[in-house]
Design a protein around this motif. Structure first.
Motif, PDB file in Angstrom:
ATOM      1  N   PRO A 183       4.993 -16.074  11.035  1.00  0.00           N
ATOM      2  CA  PRO A 183       4.337 -15.633   9.801  1.00  0.00           C
ATOM      3  C   PRO A 183       5.302 -14.838   8.932  1.00  0.00           C
ATOM      4  O   PRO A 183       6.060 -14.008   9.434  1.00  0.00           O
ATOM      5  CB  PRO A 183       3.190 -14.747  10.315  1.00  0.00           C
ATOM      6  CG  PRO A 183       3.638 -14.288  11.672  1.00  0.00           C
ATOM      7  CD  PRO A 183       4.462 -15.414  12.239  1.00  0.00           C
ATOM      8  N   ALA A 184       5.272 -15.106   7.641  1.00  0.00           N
ATOM      9  CA  ALA A 184       6.133 -14.370   6.727  1.00  0.00           C
ATOM     10  C   ALA A 184       5.576 -12.973   6.512  1.00  0.00           C
ATOM     11  O   ALA A 184       4.363 -12.760   6.512  1.00  0.00           O
ATOM     12  CB  ALA A 184       6.221 -15.107   5.391  1.00  0.00           C
ATOM     13  N   ALA A 185       6.451 -11.996   6.354  1.00  0.00           N
ATOM     14  CA  ALA A 185       6.025 -10.641   6.059  1.00  0.00           C
ATOM     15  C   ALA A 185       5.369 -10.608   4.675  1.00  0.00           C
ATOM     16  O   ALA A 185       5.805 -11.286   3.749  1.00  0.00           O
ATOM     17  CB  ALA A 185       7.221  -9.704   6.097  1.00  0.00           C
ATOM     18  N   THR A 186       4.287  -9.828   4.553  1.00  0.00           N
ATOM     19  CA  THR A 186       3.623  -9.715   3.265  1.00  0.00           C
ATOM     20  C   THR A 186       4.479  -8.882   2.319  1.00  0.00           C
ATOM     21  O   THR A 186       4.837  -7.755   2.648  1.00  0.00           O
ATOM     22  CB  THR A 186       2.246  -9.042   3.427  1.00  0.00           C
ATOM     23  OG1 THR A 186       1.492  -9.765   4.401  1.00  0.00           O
ATOM     24  CG2 THR A 186       1.488  -9.024   2.114  1.00  0.00           C
ATOM     25  N   PRO A 187       4.835  -9.394   1.143  1.00  0.00           N
ATOM     26  CA  PRO A 187       5.666  -8.631   0.210  1.00  0.00           C
ATOM     27  C   PRO A 187       5.022  -7.298  -0.160  1.00  0.00           C
ATOM     28  O   PRO A 187       3.791  -7.171  -0.187  1.00  0.00           O
ATOM     29  CB  PRO A 187       5.780  -9.552  -1.002  1.00  0.00           C
ATOM     30  CG  PRO A 187       5.523 -10.924  -0.467  1.00  0.00           C
ATOM     31  CD  PRO A 187       4.530 -10.736   0.638  1.00  0.00           C
ATOM     32  N   ILE A 211      -1.232  -4.299  -4.093  1.00  0.00           N
ATOM     33  CA  ILE A 211      -2.390  -4.868  -4.776  1.00  0.00           C
ATOM     34  C   ILE A 211      -3.590  -4.876  -3.837  1.00  0.00           C
ATOM     35  O   ILE A 211      -4.724  -4.553  -4.227  1.00  0.00           O
ATOM     36  CB  ILE A 211      -2.071  -6.289  -5.275  1.00  0.00           C
ATOM     37  CG1 ILE A 211      -1.016  -6.238  -6.387  1.00  0.00           C
ATOM     38  CG2 ILE A 211      -3.331  -6.992  -5.775  1.00  0.00           C
ATOM     39  CD1 ILE A 211      -0.495  -7.602  -6.801  1.00  0.00           C
ATOM     40  N   TRP A 212      -3.348  -5.246  -2.596  1.00  0.00           N
ATOM     41  CA  TRP A 212      -4.401  -5.286  -1.576  1.00  0.00           C
ATOM     42  C   TRP A 212      -5.018  -3.894  -1.393  1.00  0.00           C
ATOM     43  O   TRP A 212      -6.241  -3.730  -1.400  1.00  0.00           O
ATOM     44  CB  TRP A 212      -3.779  -5.772  -0.273  1.00  0.00           C
ATOM     45  CG  TRP A 212      -4.728  -6.157   0.821  1.00  0.00           C
ATOM     46  CD1 TRP A 212      -6.077  -5.948   0.869  1.00  0.00           C
ATOM     47  CD2 TRP A 212      -4.382  -6.815   2.036  1.00  0.00           C
ATOM     48  NE1 TRP A 212      -6.586  -6.425   2.036  1.00  0.00           N
ATOM     49  CE2 TRP A 212      -5.571  -6.974   2.772  1.00  0.00           C
ATOM     50  CE3 TRP A 212      -3.197  -7.286   2.567  1.00  0.00           C
ATOM     51  CZ2 TRP A 212      -5.591  -7.576   4.030  1.00  0.00           C
ATOM     52  CZ3 TRP A 212      -3.223  -7.897   3.820  1.00  0.00           C
ATOM     53  CH2 TRP A 212      -4.399  -8.037   4.531  1.00  0.00           C
ATOM     54  N   THR A 232       4.267  -0.073   3.549  1.00  0.00           N
ATOM     55  CA  THR A 232       4.432  -1.213   2.654  1.00  0.00           C
ATOM     56  C   THR A 232       5.890  -1.529   2.333  1.00  0.00           C
ATOM     57  O   THR A 232       6.217  -2.655   1.957  1.00  0.00           O
ATOM     58  CB  THR A 232       3.699  -0.983   1.318  1.00  0.00           C
ATOM     59  OG1 THR A 232       4.283   0.151   0.651  1.00  0.00           O
ATOM     60  CG2 THR A 232       2.212  -0.730   1.554  1.00  0.00           C
ATOM     61  N   GLY A 233       6.762  -0.528   2.414  1.00  0.00           N
ATOM     62  CA  GLY A 233       8.153  -0.718   2.011  1.00  0.00           C
ATOM     63  C   GLY A 233       8.370  -0.522   0.528  1.00  0.00           C
ATOM     64  O   GLY A 233       9.492  -0.649   0.029  1.00  0.00           O
ATOM     65  N   ALA A 234       7.310  -0.199  -0.214  1.00  0.00           N
ATOM     66  CA  ALA A 234       7.427   0.041  -1.653  1.00  0.00           C
ATOM     67  C   ALA A 234       7.963   1.443  -1.901  1.00  0.00           C
ATOM     68  O   ALA A 234       7.909   2.320  -1.029  1.00  0.00           O
ATOM     69  CB  ALA A 234       6.066  -0.126  -2.319  1.00  0.00           C
TER      70      ALA A 234
END
Length: 233
Positions: A8-12, A18-19, A149-151
């Motif tokens: 599975p790709a990591a969620t950006p 947004i979620w 989140t990494g943001a």
């Protein structure tokens, strides 16, 4: 098919923000007006203009100086896993809920956020136990979600502020009441104020962080016994 394409790709980070800012997040934010309904009952808010002014003031005077500031500090503490700092900040949040309903809102949304994180397999049992010992509040648990989140910190606070703004506009639409176009105009105005509010929140330290909004506290206390109401706070 290669092994890599099965993973599975990591969620950006942007999608995660947004979620988390979405009103559909199942934590009960739609149940609260944070004193707005009481302000409407007292005639302080009665149309689009007064609703917009009230929410802009609330963004700058309570959110930016208080909850957004402590949220940013909690994000940093979660990323450093500084438990002592997190406990101190959590105690500050509990001490600054100025009415019973504001305290219950913070705790209910915090527990719901903790449950959401648990269901997402985002936190381990030790973290869950630690949060329960502190009595999880919404700022504490939302900061934990944002910290993963990494943001950037600025983006995290912008996402939080927009989510707050959207919930409050929906509360105004239901309780003033207002039309959808009025709500969108208020949201546009709030969005223009989010960046400076976030900038201020990021400059606040322990000595300048504050939760002094006596009118909001009085209205919240009066709302607890308001005869007719739509919202829990």
């Amino acid at each position: 098919m290669t092994e890599a394409t099965n993973l599975p790709a990591a969620t950006p980070a942007l999608l995660q923000l947004i979620w988390l800012a979405s009103p559909a997040l199942p934590i009960g934010g739609f149940s609260y007006s944070e004193g707005l309904e009481a302000a409407i009952d007292h005639g302080l808010v009665h149309d689009e203009h007064t609703a917009a002014d009230w929410l802009v003031d609330q963004l700058h005077l309570t959110q930016s100086r208080g909850d957004m500031a402590v949220l940013g500090q909690m994000i940093t503490a979660w990323q450093a896993r500084d438990d002592a700092r997190l406990e101190a900040l959590s105690q500050w949040v509990h001490a600054t809920r100025e009415s019973a309903e504001l305290r219950l809102q913070s705790e209910q949304m915090g527990r719901s956020m903790l449950e959401w994180l648990r269901n997402q397999d985002a936190i381990d049992a030790d973290t869950i136990a630690m949060c329960n010992r502190w009595v999880p509040t919404y700022p504490l648990m939302f900061a934990l979600a944002l910290s993963r989140t990494g943001a950037s910190l600025e983006q995290c606070l912008q996402a939080y502020a927009f989510g707050w703004a959207e919930n409050m506009v929906q509360a105004a639409i239901k309780s003033v009441p207002l039309g959808q176009n009025s709500g969108q105009r208020i949201l546009t105005k709030l969005a223009q104020h989010i960046a400076p509010a976030v900038s201020h929140a990021m400059q606040v330290n322990d000595d300048t962080r504050q939760a002094f909004s006596p009118m909001l506290a009085i209205l919240s206390a009066q709302h607890e016994t308001q005869y007719s109401r739509l919202f829990r706070s």
